[in-house]
Design a protein around this motif. Structure first.
Motif, PDB file in Angstrom:
ATOM      1  N   LYS A   1       0.811  -1.219   0.000  1.00 44.00           N
ATOM      2  CA  LYS A   1       0.000   0.000   0.000  1.00 44.00           C
ATOM      3  C   LYS A   1       0.845   1.270   0.000  1.00 44.00           C
ATOM      4  CE  LYS A   1      -3.956  -2.281   2.154  1.00 44.00           C
ATOM      5  NZ  LYS A   1      -4.777  -2.471   3.373  1.00 44.00           N
ATOM      6  N   GLY A   2       2.142   1.114  -0.290  1.00 44.59           N
ATOM      7  CA  GLY A   2       2.967   2.288  -0.515  1.00 44.59           C
ATOM      8  C   GLY A   2       3.922   2.679   0.585  1.00 44.59           C
ATOM      9  N   CYS A   3       3.946   1.948   1.692  1.00 40.84           N
ATOM     10  CA  CYS A   3       4.884   2.251   2.784  1.00 40.84           C
ATOM     11  C   CYS A   3       6.208   1.535   2.502  1.00 40.84           C
ATOM     12  CB  CYS A   3       4.318   1.802   4.124  1.00 40.84           C
ATOM     13  SG  CYS A   3       2.783   2.612   4.594  1.00 40.84           S
ATOM     14  N   LYS A   4       7.195   2.251   2.063  1.00 45.01           N
ATOM     15  CA  LYS A   4       8.438   1.626   1.626  1.00 45.01           C
ATOM     16  C   LYS A   4       9.511   1.553   2.717  1.00 45.01           C
ATOM     17  CE  LYS A   4       7.019   0.754  -2.484  1.00 45.01           C
ATOM     18  NZ  LYS A   4       6.770  -0.655  -2.888  1.00 45.01           N
ATOM     19  N   LYS A   5       9.306   2.275   3.820  1.00 39.60           N
ATOM     20  CA  LYS A   5      10.239   2.205   4.943  1.00 39.60           C
ATOM     21  C   LYS A   5       9.453   1.794   6.181  1.00 39.60           C
ATOM     22  CE  LYS A   5      13.460   5.690   3.180  1.00 39.60           C
ATOM     23  NZ  LYS A   5      14.192   6.953   3.484  1.00 39.60           N
ATOM     24  N   VAL A   6       9.728   0.589   6.669  1.00 42.99           N
ATOM     25  CA  VAL A   6       8.906  -0.011   7.721  1.00 42.99           C
ATOM     26  C   VAL A   6       9.780  -0.415   8.903  1.00 42.99           C
ATOM     27  CG1 VAL A   6       7.239  -1.826   8.269  1.00 42.99           C
ATOM     28  CG2 VAL A   6       7.352  -0.892   5.938  1.00 42.99           C
ATOM     29  N   THR A   7       9.253  -0.210  10.105  1.00 48.91           N
ATOM     30  CA  THR A   7       9.909  -0.663  11.330  1.00 48.91           C
ATOM     31  C   THR A   7       9.041  -1.711  12.008  1.00 48.91           C
ATOM     32  OG1 THR A   7      10.992   1.466  11.718  1.00 48.91           O
ATOM     33  CG2 THR A   7      10.777   0.005  13.604  1.00 48.91           C
ATOM     34  N   ILE A   8       9.657  -2.807  12.432  1.00 50.80           N
ATOM     35  CA  ILE A   8       8.987  -3.822  13.243  1.00 50.80           C
ATOM     36  C   ILE A   8       9.497  -3.671  14.672  1.00 50.80           C
ATOM     37  CG2 ILE A   8       8.609  -6.281  13.635  1.00 50.80           C
ATOM     38  CD1 ILE A   8       9.330  -6.757  10.700  1.00 50.80           C
ATOM     39  N   ARG A   9       8.584  -3.567  15.620  1.00 53.87           N
ATOM     40  CA  ARG A   9       8.978  -3.488  17.033  1.00 53.87           C
ATOM     41  C   ARG A   9       8.720  -4.834  17.686  1.00 53.87           C
ATOM     42  NH1 ARG A   9      11.459  -3.531  20.943  1.00 53.87           N
ATOM     43  NH2 ARG A   9      11.227  -2.261  22.823  1.00 53.87           N
ATOM     44  N   THR A  10       9.779  -5.456  18.220  1.00 58.71           N
ATOM     45  CA  THR A  10       9.638  -6.785  18.801  1.00 58.71           C
ATOM     46  C   THR A  10      10.749  -7.047  19.809  1.00 58.71           C
ATOM     47  OG1 THR A  10       9.389  -9.144  18.256  1.00 58.71           O
ATOM     48  CG2 THR A  10      11.041  -7.909  17.029  1.00 58.71           C
ATOM     49  N   VAL A  11      10.552  -8.075  20.616  1.00 55.82           N
ATOM     50  CA  VAL A  11      11.606  -8.560  21.511  1.00 55.82           C
ATOM     51  C   VAL A  11      11.942 -10.012  21.182  1.00 55.82           C
ATOM     52  CG1 VAL A  11      11.018  -6.995  23.398  1.00 55.82           C
ATOM     53  CG2 VAL A  11       9.865  -9.215  23.250  1.00 55.82           C
ATOM     54  N   ASP A  12      11.453 -10.500  20.055  1.00 50.40           N
ATOM     55  CA  ASP A  12      11.560 -11.914  19.690  1.00 50.40           C
ATOM     56  C   ASP A  12      12.574 -12.098  18.562  1.00 50.40           C
ATOM     57  OD1 ASP A  12      11.179 -14.563  19.017  1.00 50.40           O
ATOM     58  OD2 ASP A  12       9.002 -14.480  19.199  1.00 50.40           O
ATOM     59  N   THR A  13      13.611 -12.899  18.816  1.00 51.08           N
ATOM     60  CA  THR A  13      14.628 -13.174  17.801  1.00 51.08           C
ATOM     61  C   THR A  13      14.027 -13.841  16.570  1.00 51.08           C
ATOM     62  OG1 THR A  13      16.212 -13.515  19.593  1.00 51.08           O
ATOM     63  CG2 THR A  13      16.884 -14.229  17.413  1.00 51.08           C
ATOM     64  N   ASP A  14      12.975 -14.647  16.763  1.00 51.29           N
ATOM     65  CA  ASP A  14      12.325 -15.295  15.624  1.00 51.29           C
ATOM     66  C   ASP A  14      11.914 -14.269  14.565  1.00 51.29           C
ATOM     67  OD1 ASP A  14      12.576 -17.558  17.130  1.00 51.29           O
ATOM     68  OD2 ASP A  14      10.434 -17.869  17.467  1.00 51.29           O
ATOM     69  N   VAL A  15      11.474 -13.102  15.010  1.00 50.91           N
ATOM     70  CA  VAL A  15      11.007 -12.075  14.080  1.00 50.91           C
ATOM     71  C   VAL A  15      12.162 -11.557  13.228  1.00 50.91           C
ATOM     72  CG1 VAL A  15       9.925  -9.801  13.879  1.00 50.91           C
ATOM     73  CG2 VAL A  15       9.115 -11.426  15.604  1.00 50.91           C
ATOM     74  N   VAL A  16      13.339 -11.392  13.841  1.00 52.70           N
ATOM     75  CA  VAL A  16      14.507 -10.936  13.082  1.00 52.70           C
ATOM     76  C   VAL A  16      14.846 -11.948  11.992  1.00 52.70           C
ATOM     77  CG1 VAL A  16      16.916 -10.226  13.225  1.00 52.70           C
ATOM     78  CG2 VAL A  16      15.377  -9.756  15.142  1.00 52.70           C
ATOM     79  N   VAL A  17      14.839 -13.218  12.352  1.00 52.59           N
ATOM     80  CA  VAL A  17      15.144 -14.281  11.390  1.00 52.59           C
ATOM     81  C   VAL A  17      14.127 -14.289  10.254  1.00 52.59           C
ATOM     82  CG1 VAL A  17      15.277 -16.786  11.098  1.00 52.59           C
ATOM     83  CG2 VAL A  17      16.326 -15.707  13.096  1.00 52.59           C
ATOM     84  N   LEU A  18      12.853 -14.206  10.595  1.00 47.87           N
ATOM     85  CA  LEU A  18      11.804 -14.214   9.571  1.00 47.87           C
ATOM     86  C   LEU A  18      11.867 -12.968   8.692  1.00 47.87           C
ATOM     87  CD1 LEU A  18       8.827 -15.553  11.708  1.00 47.87           C
ATOM     88  CD2 LEU A  18      10.032 -16.774   9.897  1.00 47.87           C
ATOM     89  N   ALA A  19      12.250 -11.844   9.282  1.00 48.16           N
ATOM     90  CA  ALA A  19      12.368 -10.608   8.499  1.00 48.16           C
ATOM     91  C   ALA A  19      13.465 -10.733   7.448  1.00 48.16           C
ATOM     92  CB  ALA A  19      12.647  -9.429   9.427  1.00 48.16           C
ATOM     93  N   VAL A  20      14.591 -11.323   7.830  1.00 52.88           N
ATOM     94  CA  VAL A  20      15.685 -11.540   6.875  1.00 52.88           C
ATOM     95  C   VAL A  20      15.236 -12.489   5.765  1.00 52.88           C
ATOM     96  CG1 VAL A  20      17.996 -12.525   6.582  1.00 52.88           C
ATOM     97  CG2 VAL A  20      17.504 -11.055   8.547  1.00 52.88           C
TER      98      VAL A  20
END
Length: 349
Positions: A173-192
């Motif tokens: 929908k046009g948001c090209k710069k996104v931040t994920i806020r988390t404390v879970d390492t799983d999220v970092v892995v999935l983001a990569v």
């Protein structure tokens, strides 16, 4: 190196973020606040102002909550932590004195999340601002006419996987710069692993709390990694211990990463497992065995994995050239089965 990069980023907030996606442990709902008498006050005086402040930094905010399914892999883990006292969540209900006990009850959290989602979607928004909040398998949003077909209904239980769906929707929908806020390492892995498919210009993970808080530039990490390694990173993460999967005794993620660098051949096995086969092929199993051997002894030329003793549900592994006995391929297959279950859970939803 991936592990070093995670630890190297500063606390400074990235400029120009167009969307921010957050899971619930990072929100005020995860902690008790003094001076708040009822849930209505909690929503009005604590949660709504927090969301309004976040909207000043971004044009879009997504709030993603966990869903608690009784038949899930996580249900037994939650039961072991103890079950809290059931308390009805309503505007006039007095806030619980024991907040930790309140959050141990899945029904309490489900009601709380629904209450907060319905509160914040009625916040007055400035022109060009959007707010999305999950509500069970559905999604509430403001403005109400927002297109939700890519977000709901959703079968995912864990917020860590559902976060990436919201990131993908924001980018579409046009948001090209996104931040994920988390404390879970799983999220970092999935983001990569998901970055190339989602294709934002920049993807940051605001990770950790307190002195360990960091902004991780996922787009910079991906630029330095082999594309196949990015895609197969969740398999390594699951195989070496995460969430409901036991870790190898005495060997952490840094050791696993260094071993992967020195034994890149195992990438073929990880890539094969990414396809979620019903059974592990002999060739892949040999590569996985060799990988485990090298995690414990980089000089070993053996491909046999032998059992020294057990720790919890995961065997402590040693090797034939150390003079041990007792082949444990069956244990390794069982361990892979647990890891495979986790990978299937996060990739199929």
């Amino acid at each position: 190196m991936f592990v070093e990069q995670i630890n190297s980023y500063p606390v400074k907030y990235p400029d120009g973020m167009s969307a921010r996606v957050a899971d619930w442990p990072t929100m005020p709902a995860h902690s008790r606040h003094q001076g708040v008498l009822t849930f209505q006050e909690y929503g009005d005086r604590v949660f709504a102002p927090y969301i309004s402040a976040q909207l000043e930094k971004s044009s879009r905010i997504d709030l993603v909550w966990d869903v608690y399914l009784p038949a899930s892999l996580k249900a037994s883990t939650r039961q072991k932590r103890g079950k809290g006292t059931r308390k009805r969540v309503a505007p006039s209900t007095v806030m619980p004195k024991n907040w930790k006990d309140f959050l141990r009850c899945d029904e309490n959290k489900t009601d709380l999340f629904a209450f907060l989602s319905r509160r914040v979607v009625h916040l007055p928004l400035a022109e060009g601002k959007e707010l999305y909040a999950t509500d069970g398998s559905g999604v509430l949003c403001s403005p109400a006419e927002s297109y939700l077909a890519c977000l709901a209904p959703c079968s995912q239980e864990e917020a860590d996987t559902r976060l990436l769906l919201h990131v993908a929707d924001a980018v579409q929908k046009g948001c090209k710069k996104v931040t994920i806020r988390t404390v879970d390492t799983d999220v970092v892995v999935l983001a990569v692993a998901s970055f190339s498919k989602i294709a934002p210009d920049e993807l940051w993970v605001a990770f950790g709390v307190g002195s360990s808080f960091r902004y991780i530039a996922v787009h910079e990490i991906v630029a330095t990694m082999n594309p196949t390694k990015c895609l197969t990173l969740p398999v390594l993460h699951a195989f070496t211990g995460c969430d409901t999967v036991s870790a190898f005794a005495g060997r952490g993620k840094k050791t696993a990463w260094e071993t992967w660098k020195s034994f890149p051949e195992v990438t073929g096995a990880f890539n094969y497992l990414l396809c979620m086969p019903r059974e592990v092929s002999e060739g892949s199993m040999l590569l996985l065995e060799r990988f485990v051997v090298l995690m414990y002894d980089r000089t070993s030329e053996s491909i046999e994995v032998l059992k020294l003793h057990a720790l919890g549900s995961c065997p402590v592994l040693f090797f034939a050239n150390k003079g041990r006995s007792g082949e444990i391929r069956g244990d390794l297959v069982h361990h892979f089965g647990n890891a495979d279950g986790f990978v299937r859970e996060i990739l199929l939803k």
